[in-house]
Scaffold this active site. Structure first.
Site, mmCIF file in Angstrom:
data_model
loop_
_atom_site.group_PDB
_atom_site.id
_atom_site.type_symbol
_atom_site.label_atom_id
_atom_site.label_comp_id
_atom_site.label_asym_id
_atom_site.label_seq_id
_atom_site.Cartn_x
_atom_site.Cartn_y
_atom_site.Cartn_z
ATOM 1 N N ILE A 97 -3.901 -20.689 -39.390
ATOM 2 C CA ILE A 97 -4.899 -20.165 -38.446
ATOM 3 C C ILE A 97 -5.332 -18.753 -38.797
ATOM 4 O O ILE A 97 -6.251 -18.223 -38.168
ATOM 5 C CB ILE A 97 -4.375 -20.196 -36.994
ATOM 6 C CG1 ILE A 97 -3.047 -19.429 -36.884
ATOM 7 C CG2 ILE A 97 -4.221 -21.615 -36.507
ATOM 8 C CD1 ILE A 97 -2.547 -19.312 -35.466
ATOM 9 N N TYR A 99 -5.226 -15.554 -42.188
ATOM 10 C CA TYR A 99 -4.741 -14.942 -43.416
ATOM 11 C C TYR A 99 -5.054 -13.455 -43.370
ATOM 12 O O TYR A 99 -6.141 -13.055 -42.951
ATOM 13 C CB TYR A 99 -5.420 -15.556 -44.643
ATOM 14 C CG TYR A 99 -5.110 -17.018 -44.848
ATOM 15 C CD1 TYR A 99 -4.012 -17.414 -45.598
ATOM 16 C CD2 TYR A 99 -5.915 -18.004 -44.305
ATOM 17 C CE1 TYR A 99 -3.725 -18.760 -45.786
ATOM 18 C CE2 TYR A 99 -5.643 -19.353 -44.494
ATOM 19 C CZ TYR A 99 -4.543 -19.721 -45.243
ATOM 20 O OH TYR A 99 -4.262 -21.051 -45.423
ATOM 21 N N ALA A 101 -3.886 -9.299 -45.231
ATOM 22 C CA ALA A 101 -3.351 -8.627 -46.409
ATOM 23 C C ALA A 101 -1.821 -8.635 -46.424
ATOM 24 O O ALA A 101 -1.195 -8.552 -47.476
ATOM 25 C CB ALA A 101 -3.862 -7.190 -46.456
ATOM 26 N N PHE A 102 -1.201 -8.741 -45.234
ATOM 27 C CA PHE A 102 0.239 -8.615 -45.142
ATOM 28 C C PHE A 102 0.937 -9.882 -44.670
ATOM 29 O O PHE A 102 2.103 -9.848 -44.291
ATOM 30 C CB PHE A 102 0.608 -7.461 -44.197
ATOM 31 C CG PHE A 102 -0.020 -6.162 -44.585
ATOM 32 C CD1 PHE A 102 0.106 -5.656 -45.861
ATOM 33 C CD2 PHE A 102 -0.785 -5.445 -43.682
ATOM 34 C CE1 PHE A 102 -0.481 -4.454 -46.227
ATOM 35 C CE2 PHE A 102 -1.390 -4.245 -44.035
ATOM 36 C CZ PHE A 102 -1.228 -3.747 -45.312
ATOM 37 N N ASP A 217 -6.619 -0.223 -36.834
ATOM 38 C CA ASP A 217 -7.438 -1.308 -37.372
ATOM 39 C C ASP A 217 -7.984 -2.176 -36.241
ATOM 40 O O ASP A 217 -7.946 -3.405 -36.309
ATOM 41 C CB ASP A 217 -6.646 -2.159 -38.363
ATOM 42 C CG ASP A 217 -7.554 -3.011 -39.258
ATOM 43 O OD1 ASP A 217 -8.755 -2.692 -39.353
ATOM 44 O OD2 ASP A 217 -7.067 -3.990 -39.848
#
Length: 478
Positions: A97, A99, A101-102, A217
């Protein structure tokens, strides 16, 4: 006020055992002896258990005509026992559900109660000290949070023996969609939607800032929503505790560009919680206009779009800007403010809406409204009313009427403590601390879970995370 359900396009196996469904995704710990000889840690787990601000404070829902019902559908409670026969909804296949960067997030079923949950894998945690510290910080934050508009950890999967400990799996509440998908969808967004969404964003942000935490963010994709309009702030991979010492430099590699505050774009080496408020202002405008407010190809163009709207800032607003950014702004022609264009975002851009928006989108962070003060703006009165009459979990209805909480926008019980980070000097040290933290976090709580490596769903999960990791690596190399 319901939203369309996101489509389920990927079928990746199932969690329940049986002749047709395959092995379970999870194993439930039965006793300590089960993993005495385990070398992988993936089997049965060990252990058990602009204009001037308008005056006035927040209006009480009761004073605004609040009562039971209206607005949104109250969330339904599910009390299914783990050993009951699963319904078709429970047998929904696992699927990716999200994706990032971490990590990678999957929708799976918790075998202890049959509820759908989100499983986040944090891979390659111990590659270097910076990565270790970031993951440990995020993990501690997820366990620290106790707020209805901030995503928190429901559980952490049992870690293997420390020599085999390379990745972390965190279970959180499963939400149906995110605000980005809602904004770009054909789903109508009424003024009521916008007010209740903005209220919840600021309510969660006030809590984070009261704990001394900068999210760094805030963007629509990091605001999870359900079809009943409940919203939660998520993804704390870039979050950190606010640096009170202004002489200490802070990284500028934060915040997705479209939502990046001017102080970061101009190279300021120190910033405050005001950067999150700027991001919320950009999202507010995006909700009104159904398009990104400042969408540029580069940070310089981003800064130009901001000054096109707000006008050329005075020198006093650029004291912390780097010389290059200051020169770029001053060498161009003087720009007058053009804030009146905000009224053209949509029919919902009323005077009250634009007034609040102008208080968020202020170039000088020292003059930008805080999340706490923004909650007192009259524009959010109706959002507060709708949230606390039929959506929140802090108020409840009895036969005689609605019983409201004394504190509509609670703050954190204390400041998030990050002093431990000063003592972290090696990867192995952090690895030991994280392993101990997870183990101690599980003590006295629910029966711990671990991954069943024989599950077809888990194998698909591993393939998807490996593919995504390689894609991220290639992107970073470029």
């Amino acid at each position: 006020m319901a939203f369309q359900d996101p489509s389920h396009s990927s079928v990746c196996g199932s969690l329940f055992g049986g002749p047709d469904l395959g092995p379970k995704f999870f194993c439930i710990a039965a006793n300590n002896a089960a993993t005495a000889g385990s070398s992988t840690g993936l089997g049965t787990a060990s252990g058990s258990s602009g204009p001037a601000a308008l005056a006035g404070g927040p209006r009480h829902p009761a004073a605004l005509g609040g009562g039971p019902g209206g607005g949104a559908t109250a969330p339904q409670q599910h009390n299914k026992l783990a050993n009951e026969t699963p319904s078709p909804a429970d047998m929904e296949p696992d699927r990716p559900i999200g994706y990032g960067a971490f990590g990678v997030v999957w929708s799976v079923t918790d075998p202890r109660d049959g509820k759908r949950v989100a499983l986040k894998k944090m891979p390659n945690v111990f590659q270097n000290l910076v990565s270790c510290k970031r993951v440990f910080r995020e993990l501690k934050m997820l366990c620290f949070f106790k707020h209805d508009n901030v995503l928190s950890a429901l559980d952490i999967l049992q870690p293997p023996q420390i020599d085999c400990f390379e990745e972390i799996y965190v279970i959180t509440e499963l939400m149906q969609s995110d605000l980005h998908k809602v904004i770009v969808s054909p789903q109508p967004l009424s003024t009521d939607h916008i007010k209740v969404f903005l209220y919840q964003i600021l309510r969660g942000l006030k809590y984070l800032h009261s704990a001394g935490i900068l999210h760094r963010d805030i963007k629509p994709g990091n605001l999870l929503v359900n079809s009943n309009c409940v919203l939660k702030i998520c993804d704390f991979g870039l979050a950190r505790v606010e640096e009170l010492d202004e002489s200490r430099h802070m990284t500028q590699e934060v915040v997705t560009q479209y939502y990046r505050a001017p102080e970061i774009l101009t190279g300021s080496r120190h910033y405050s919680s005001a950067i999150d408020v700027w991001s919320v202002g950009c999202i507010f405008a995006e909700l009104l206009g159904r398009r990104i407010l400042f969408q540029a190809q580069s940070p310089i163009q981003q800064l130009d779009l901001i000054t096109d709207l707000l006008g050329t800032p005075p020198l006093s607003a650029m004291l912390s800007a780097c010389e290059g950014a200051r020169a770029h702004i001053l060498r161009g022609p003087h720009k007058p403010p053009s804030l009146s264009v905000l009224y053209m975002l949509s029919d919902g851009a009323t005077h009250e809406a634009v007034h609040l928006l102008c208080r968020m989108l202020v170039f000088d962070p020292c003059k930008r409204i805080s999340g706490r003060d923004a909650l007192s703006h009259p524009y959010l009165d109706e959002g507060r009313l709708r949230y606390h009459t039929c959506m929140c979990r802090c108020c409840f209805t009895v036969a005689s009427g609605r019983v409201y909480t004394r504190d509509f926008e609670p703050v954190a019980s204390g400041r998030f403590d990050d002093q431990y980070e000063k003592t972290l000097t090696s990867v192995w040290q952090v690895k030991e601390l994280i392993h101990r933290f997870i183990t101690e976090h599980q003590q006295g709580k629910r029966v711990p879970l671990c991954i069943n490596p024989q599950s077809a769903a888990f194998k698909t999960f591993i393939r998807s995370t490996a593919w995504h990791s390689s894609k991220v690596s290639k992107k970073e190399e470029r």
